[in-house]
Design a protein around this motif. Structure first.
Motif, PDB file in Angstrom:
ATOM      1  N   VAL A 164     -50.787 -33.572 -74.313  1.00 28.71           N
ATOM      2  CA  VAL A 164     -50.246 -32.583 -73.444  1.00 28.71           C
ATOM      3  C   VAL A 164     -50.381 -32.904 -72.101  1.00 28.71           C
ATOM      4  O   VAL A 164     -49.383 -32.695 -71.412  1.00 28.71           O
ATOM      5  CB  VAL A 164     -50.739 -31.297 -73.730  1.00 28.71           C
ATOM      6  N   PHE A 165     -51.669 -33.179 -71.598  1.00 28.29           N
ATOM      7  CA  PHE A 165     -51.797 -33.608 -70.424  1.00 28.29           C
ATOM      8  C   PHE A 165     -50.959 -34.809 -69.854  1.00 28.29           C
ATOM      9  O   PHE A 165     -50.387 -34.827 -68.975  1.00 28.29           O
ATOM     10  CB  PHE A 165     -53.071 -33.840 -70.301  1.00 28.29           C
ATOM     11  N   VAL A 166     -50.820 -35.932 -70.527  1.00 28.74           N
ATOM     12  CA  VAL A 166     -50.217 -37.022 -70.061  1.00 28.74           C
ATOM     13  C   VAL A 166     -48.634 -37.067 -70.458  1.00 28.74           C
ATOM     14  O   VAL A 166     -48.180 -37.566 -69.534  1.00 28.74           O
ATOM     15  CB  VAL A 166     -50.695 -38.348 -70.862  1.00 28.74           C
ATOM     16  N   ASN A 167     -48.062 -36.020 -71.088  1.00 23.71           N
ATOM     17  CA  ASN A 167     -46.719 -36.009 -71.396  1.00 23.71           C
ATOM     18  C   ASN A 167     -46.110 -34.975 -70.941  1.00 23.71           C
ATOM     19  O   ASN A 167     -45.248 -34.721 -69.887  1.00 23.71           O
ATOM     20  CB  ASN A 167     -46.611 -36.220 -72.707  1.00 23.71           C
ATOM     21  N   ASN A 168     -46.639 -33.619 -71.522  1.00 23.51           N
ATOM     22  CA  ASN A 168     -45.868 -32.379 -70.990  1.00 23.51           C
ATOM     23  C   ASN A 168     -46.219 -31.865 -69.511  1.00 23.51           C
ATOM     24  O   ASN A 168     -45.407 -31.713 -69.014  1.00 23.51           O
ATOM     25  CB  ASN A 168     -46.319 -31.374 -72.305  1.00 23.51           C
ATOM     26  N   PHE A 169     -47.554 -31.980 -69.395  1.00 26.73           N
ATOM     27  CA  PHE A 169     -47.921 -31.463 -67.958  1.00 26.73           C
ATOM     28  C   PHE A 169     -47.301 -32.562 -67.025  1.00 26.73           C
ATOM     29  O   PHE A 169     -46.741 -32.049 -65.970  1.00 26.73           O
ATOM     30  CB  PHE A 169     -49.361 -31.315 -67.726  1.00 26.73           C
ATOM     31  N   THR A 170     -47.532 -33.666 -67.141  1.00 26.76           N
ATOM     32  CA  THR A 170     -46.780 -34.792 -66.280  1.00 26.76           C
ATOM     33  C   THR A 170     -45.422 -34.762 -66.059  1.00 26.76           C
ATOM     34  O   THR A 170     -44.818 -34.686 -65.101  1.00 26.76           O
ATOM     35  CB  THR A 170     -46.989 -36.093 -66.949  1.00 26.76           C
ATOM     36  N   ASN A 171     -44.639 -34.483 -67.012  1.00 27.39           N
ATOM     37  CA  ASN A 171     -43.171 -33.881 -67.099  1.00 27.39           C
ATOM     38  C   ASN A 171     -42.717 -32.877 -66.095  1.00 27.39           C
ATOM     39  O   ASN A 171     -41.915 -32.848 -65.446  1.00 27.39           O
ATOM     40  CB  ASN A 171     -42.360 -33.947 -68.448  1.00 27.39           C
ATOM     41  N   GLN A 172     -43.664 -32.047 -66.354  1.00 24.21           N
ATOM     42  CA  GLN A 172     -43.474 -30.581 -65.233  1.00 24.21           C
ATOM     43  C   GLN A 172     -43.760 -31.197 -64.058  1.00 24.21           C
ATOM     44  O   GLN A 172     -42.983 -30.559 -63.042  1.00 24.21           O
ATOM     45  CB  GLN A 172     -44.487 -29.712 -65.772  1.00 24.21           C
ATOM     46  N   ILE A 173     -44.494 -31.977 -63.932  1.00 19.23           N
ATOM     47  CA  ILE A 173     -44.982 -32.311 -62.470  1.00 19.23           C
ATOM     48  C   ILE A 173     -43.774 -33.213 -62.083  1.00 19.23           C
ATOM     49  O   ILE A 173     -43.365 -32.946 -60.629  1.00 19.23           O
ATOM     50  CB  ILE A 173     -46.430 -33.476 -62.317  1.00 19.23           C
ATOM     51  N   TYR A 174     -43.061 -33.894 -62.881  1.00 12.44           N
ATOM     52  CA  TYR A 174     -41.857 -34.693 -62.597  1.00 12.44           C
ATOM     53  C   TYR A 174     -40.949 -33.582 -62.096  1.00 12.44           C
ATOM     54  O   TYR A 174     -39.968 -33.812 -61.190  1.00 12.44           O
ATOM     55  CB  TYR A 174     -41.469 -35.393 -63.477  1.00 12.44           C
ATOM     56  N   ARG A 175     -40.645 -32.583 -62.774  1.00 14.43           N
ATOM     57  CA  ARG A 175     -39.604 -31.590 -62.519  1.00 14.43           C
ATOM     58  C   ARG A 175     -39.908 -30.941 -61.285  1.00 14.43           C
ATOM     59  O   ARG A 175     -39.066 -30.573 -60.401  1.00 14.43           O
ATOM     60  CB  ARG A 175     -39.681 -30.489 -63.592  1.00 14.43           C
ATOM     61  N   ILE A 176     -41.231 -30.712 -60.906  1.00 12.14           N
ATOM     62  CA  ILE A 176     -41.351 -29.990 -59.536  1.00 12.14           C
ATOM     63  C   ILE A 176     -41.085 -30.891 -58.438  1.00 12.14           C
ATOM     64  O   ILE A 176     -40.365 -30.711 -57.386  1.00 12.14           O
ATOM     65  CB  ILE A 176     -42.932 -29.741 -59.304  1.00 12.14           C
ATOM     66  N   ALA A 177     -41.196 -32.268 -58.571  1.00 13.25           N
ATOM     67  CA  ALA A 177     -40.941 -33.386 -57.570  1.00 13.25           C
ATOM     68  C   ALA A 177     -39.556 -33.234 -57.525  1.00 13.25           C
ATOM     69  O   ALA A 177     -38.995 -33.580 -56.306  1.00 13.25           O
ATOM     70  CB  ALA A 177     -41.494 -34.876 -58.089  1.00 13.25           C
ATOM     71  N   HIS A 178     -38.818 -33.149 -58.558  1.00 13.61           N
ATOM     72  CA  HIS A 178     -37.361 -33.330 -58.424  1.00 13.61           C
ATOM     73  C   HIS A 178     -36.765 -32.172 -57.613  1.00 13.61           C
ATOM     74  O   HIS A 178     -35.826 -32.321 -57.093  1.00 13.61           O
ATOM     75  CB  HIS A 178     -36.879 -33.244 -59.985  1.00 13.61           C
ATOM     76  N   GLU A 179     -37.333 -30.779 -57.951  1.00  8.93           N
ATOM     77  CA  GLU A 179     -36.942 -29.682 -57.155  1.00  8.93           C
ATOM     78  C   GLU A 179     -37.425 -30.010 -55.711  1.00  8.93           C
ATOM     79  O   GLU A 179     -36.518 -29.432 -54.968  1.00  8.93           O
ATOM     80  CB  GLU A 179     -37.818 -28.648 -57.533  1.00  8.93           C
ATOM     81  N   ILE A 180     -38.595 -30.477 -55.253  1.00  3.34           N
ATOM     82  CA  ILE A 180     -38.737 -30.745 -54.023  1.00  3.34           C
ATOM     83  C   ILE A 180     -37.638 -31.616 -53.239  1.00  3.34           C
ATOM     84  O   ILE A 180     -37.040 -31.589 -52.352  1.00  3.34           O
ATOM     85  CB  ILE A 180     -40.173 -31.270 -53.771  1.00  3.34           C
ATOM     86  N   THR A 181     -37.469 -32.941 -54.011  1.00  4.14           N
ATOM     87  CA  THR A 181     -36.412 -33.677 -53.356  1.00  4.14           C
ATOM     88  C   THR A 181     -35.136 -33.303 -53.171  1.00  4.14           C
ATOM     89  O   THR A 181     -34.213 -33.436 -52.303  1.00  4.14           O
ATOM     90  CB  THR A 181     -36.272 -35.092 -54.226  1.00  4.14           C
ATOM     91  N   GLU A 182     -34.585 -32.528 -54.335  1.00  7.62           N
ATOM     92  CA  GLU A 182     -33.279 -31.746 -54.213  1.00  7.62           C
ATOM     93  C   GLU A 182     -33.364 -30.941 -53.087  1.00  7.62           C
ATOM     94  O   GLU A 182     -32.210 -30.758 -52.443  1.00  7.62           O
ATOM     95  CB  GLU A 182     -33.100 -30.985 -55.424  1.00  7.62           C
ATOM     96  N   LYS A 183     -34.161 -30.148 -52.876  1.00  9.21           N
ATOM     97  CA  LYS A 183     -34.344 -29.028 -51.809  1.00  9.21           C
ATOM     98  C   LYS A 183     -34.072 -29.725 -50.507  1.00  9.21           C
ATOM     99  O   LYS A 183     -33.407 -29.235 -49.504  1.00  9.21           O
ATOM    100  CB  LYS A 183     -35.523 -28.248 -51.864  1.00  9.21           C
ATOM    101  N   HIS A 184     -34.684 -30.791 -50.130  1.00  9.48           N
ATOM    102  CA  HIS A 184     -34.561 -31.527 -49.060  1.00  9.48           C
ATOM    103  C   HIS A 184     -33.610 -32.819 -49.042  1.00  9.48           C
ATOM    104  O   HIS A 184     -33.734 -33.393 -48.034  1.00  9.48           O
ATOM    105  CB  HIS A 184     -35.821 -32.026 -48.460  1.00  9.48           C
ATOM    106  N   GLY A 185     -32.539 -32.665 -50.051  1.00  7.55           N
ATOM    107  CA  GLY A 185     -31.775 -33.694 -49.945  1.00  7.55           C
ATOM    108  C   GLY A 185     -31.942 -34.944 -50.029  1.00  7.55           C
ATOM    109  O   GLY A 185     -31.347 -36.002 -49.694  1.00  7.55           O
ATOM    110  N   ALA A 186     -33.347 -35.415 -50.443  1.00  5.99           N
ATOM    111  CA  ALA A 186     -33.540 -36.872 -51.065  1.00  5.99           C
ATOM    112  C   ALA A 186     -33.237 -37.205 -52.338  1.00  5.99           C
ATOM    113  O   ALA A 186     -33.267 -36.258 -53.169  1.00  5.99           O
ATOM    114  CB  ALA A 186     -35.024 -36.918 -50.519  1.00  5.99           C
ATOM    115  N   GLU A 187     -33.266 -38.330 -52.611  1.00  5.91           N
ATOM    116  CA  GLU A 187     -32.878 -38.622 -53.992  1.00  5.91           C
ATOM    117  C   GLU A 187     -34.194 -38.906 -54.956  1.00  5.91           C
ATOM    118  O   GLU A 187     -35.231 -39.761 -54.482  1.00  5.91           O
ATOM    119  CB  GLU A 187     -32.237 -40.141 -54.008  1.00  5.91           C
ATOM    120  N   PHE A 188     -34.399 -38.405 -56.005  1.00  6.17           N
ATOM    121  CA  PHE A 188     -35.457 -38.313 -56.660  1.00  6.17           C
ATOM    122  C   PHE A 188     -35.539 -39.891 -57.430  1.00  6.17           C
ATOM    123  O   PHE A 188     -36.696 -40.219 -57.627  1.00  6.17           O
ATOM    124  CB  PHE A 188     -35.177 -37.291 -58.128  1.00  6.17           C
TER     125      PHE A 188
END
Length: 252
Positions: A164-188
């Motif tokens: 759960v830590f290495v997959n589910n939680f990590t994927n949620q971190i990817y999702r947050i990173a995706h939100e940050i890049t989208e908000k600032h117009g950068a490419e994920f």
């Protein structure tokens, strides 16, 4: 030839069906689900049913359903003293009704119906009460091309928690990173080589040794800039929690 009845129609069940279908020494003789609609697309390839009373004879009854449904489903099976196994990482072997020969066949991998899976990359964790049942499940795993591991009742839930830590939680971190890049117009996509290299690195060194970044080196100015850039309180809390965890691990 090992005959299997598959019970359930979720992500795990669907991938296992496809994997077993391509195995030369395995035959899925029936696929059960309480809603036949979920497996209707396979009716020309395998005997499907939504009637628990119509289950046919098999060497293994492989249950791939939600953990909460395992006990009730095994209680309702209209036979006894047959090998019944579930695929859960966290549910107990003893959740299976004691009238059956019980086992666990846990594929430790992430499953999504729409994403192809190479079973040669999937470790199978096996737990049984009888040695002869372990051998049968070992053959099932090897037929898929998997590496099999004998695990005990303490190891399997620990592996599931770690997963759960290495997959589910990590994927949620990817999702947050995706939100940050989208908000600032950068490419994920610019981050994808970093994601790949991070995963590759822990194949060679321990996660402790692989750690880098501002938290490990206690770079207070960079941490402060990052927190200022985050205007989502939830993301800010996660950043602070992860930063403190890294600091504590590395003595900062």
């Amino acid at each position: 030839m090992i005959k299997i009845v598959l019970l359930g129609a979720g992500n795990v069940a669907t991938h296992l069906y496809k994997g077993f279908k391509n195995a030369s020494n395995i035959e899925v003789v029936q696929w059960y689900n309480r809603s036949k609609k979920a497996i209707e697309a396979y009716k020309n390839d395998v005997n499907i049913t939504d009637n628990i009373s119509d289950l046919v004879d098999a060497d293994v009854y492989l249950i791939a359903v939600n953990d909460d449904a395992i006990e009730a489903l095994t209680n309702s099976l209209p036979f006894e003293k047959r090998l019944v196994v579930h695929t859960s990482g966290s549910a107990s072997l003893y959740d299976i009704d004691m009238k059956h020969y019980r086992g666990v066949f846990y594929p430790l991998q992430t499953f999504s119906k729409g994403v192809d899976l190479d079973f040669t990359t999937v470790p199978i964790c096996i737990e049984t009460l009888r040695k002869k049942d372990f051998k049968i499940l070992e053959i099932l795993g090897q037929s898929l091309g998997c590496t099999t591991y004998k695990v005990n009742p303490k190891q399997r839930p620990a592996l599931h928690l770690a997963a759960v830590f290495v997959n589910n939680f990590t994927n949620q971190i990817y999702r947050i990173a995706h939100e940050i890049t989208e908000k600032h117009g950068a490419e994920f996509d610019i981050l994808k080589p970093l994601i790949t290299e991070t995963a590759r690195k822990v194949q060679e060194v321990s996660p402790y040794m692989a750690q880098t970044g501002p938290a490990k080196r206690n770079d207070k100015k960079t941490i402060k800039r990052h927190l200022k850039l985050l205007d989502n309180p939830h993301q800010e809390d996660i950043y602070k929690l992860m930063t403190e965890s890294i600091k504590k691990t590395h003595g900062r």
